[in-house]
Design a protein around this motif. Structure first.
Motif, short mmCIF file in Angstrom:
data_model
loop_
_atom_site.label_atom_id
_atom_site.label_comp_id
_atom_site.label_asym_id
_atom_site.label_seq_id
_atom_site.Cartn_x
_atom_site.Cartn_y
_atom_site.Cartn_z
N ALA A 189 0.83 -1.21 0.00
CA ALA A 189 0.00 0.00 0.00
C ALA A 189 0.86 1.25 0.00
N LEU A 190 1.95 1.22 0.74
CA LEU A 190 2.86 2.37 0.80
C LEU A 190 3.49 2.65 -0.56
N ILE A 191 3.91 1.62 -1.25
CA ILE A 191 4.50 1.80 -2.59
C ILE A 191 3.48 2.46 -3.51
N GLY A 192 2.25 1.99 -3.48
CA GLY A 192 1.19 2.61 -4.30
C GLY A 192 0.93 4.05 -3.92
N THR A 235 6.72 5.92 -11.02
CA THR A 235 6.52 4.48 -11.08
C THR A 235 7.74 3.84 -10.44
N ILE A 236 7.50 3.07 -9.41
CA ILE A 236 8.59 2.42 -8.70
C ILE A 236 8.80 1.05 -9.31
N ASP A 237 9.99 0.82 -9.81
CA ASP A 237 10.34 -0.44 -10.44
C ASP A 237 10.27 -1.57 -9.42
N ASP A 238 9.73 -2.70 -9.84
CA ASP A 238 9.62 -3.85 -8.94
C ASP A 238 10.96 -4.24 -8.31
N ASP A 239 12.04 -4.05 -9.04
CA ASP A 239 13.37 -4.39 -8.52
C ASP A 239 13.81 -3.46 -7.39
N ASP A 240 13.21 -2.26 -7.32
CA ASP A 240 13.58 -1.29 -6.28
C ASP A 240 12.79 -1.47 -4.99
N ILE A 241 11.63 -2.10 -5.07
CA ILE A 241 10.74 -2.21 -3.91
C ILE A 241 11.41 -2.87 -2.70
#
Length: 78
Positions: free
Chosen positions: A41-44, A53-59
């Motif tokens: 939820a925080l990433i969103g 847009t936060i890359d999945d690799d950065d999460i």
């Protein structure tokens, strides 16, 4: 479109914490409110608030307030 809110406000809203609880001492799985579901939820919330847009690799690296602050600054600086 990005809105003008502080990083602390975004974190507080996403993690359902009082604004004054947001500081560099909290992090992913260091407090009950920052669990895996709230991390998603925080990433969103960060993407919505800052128009990024936060890359999945950065999460997996975005697990502290300071890491998130650095990431948001790097990706919103113009």
């Amino acid at each position: 479109m990005s809105v003008s809110v502080s990083l602390e406000e975004v974190l507080a809203n996403a993690l359902r914490l009082p604004l004054e609880r947001i500081d560099d001492s909290i992090g992913y799985q260091l407090i009950p409110q920052w669990d895996s579901a709230n991390h998603v939820a925080l990433i969103g919330a960060l993407e919505d608030a800052y128009g990024i847009t936060i890359d999945d690799d950065d999460i997996p690296d975005l697990t502290s307030v300071s890491a998130i602050r650095t990431y948001v600054h790097r990706h919103t600086a113009r």
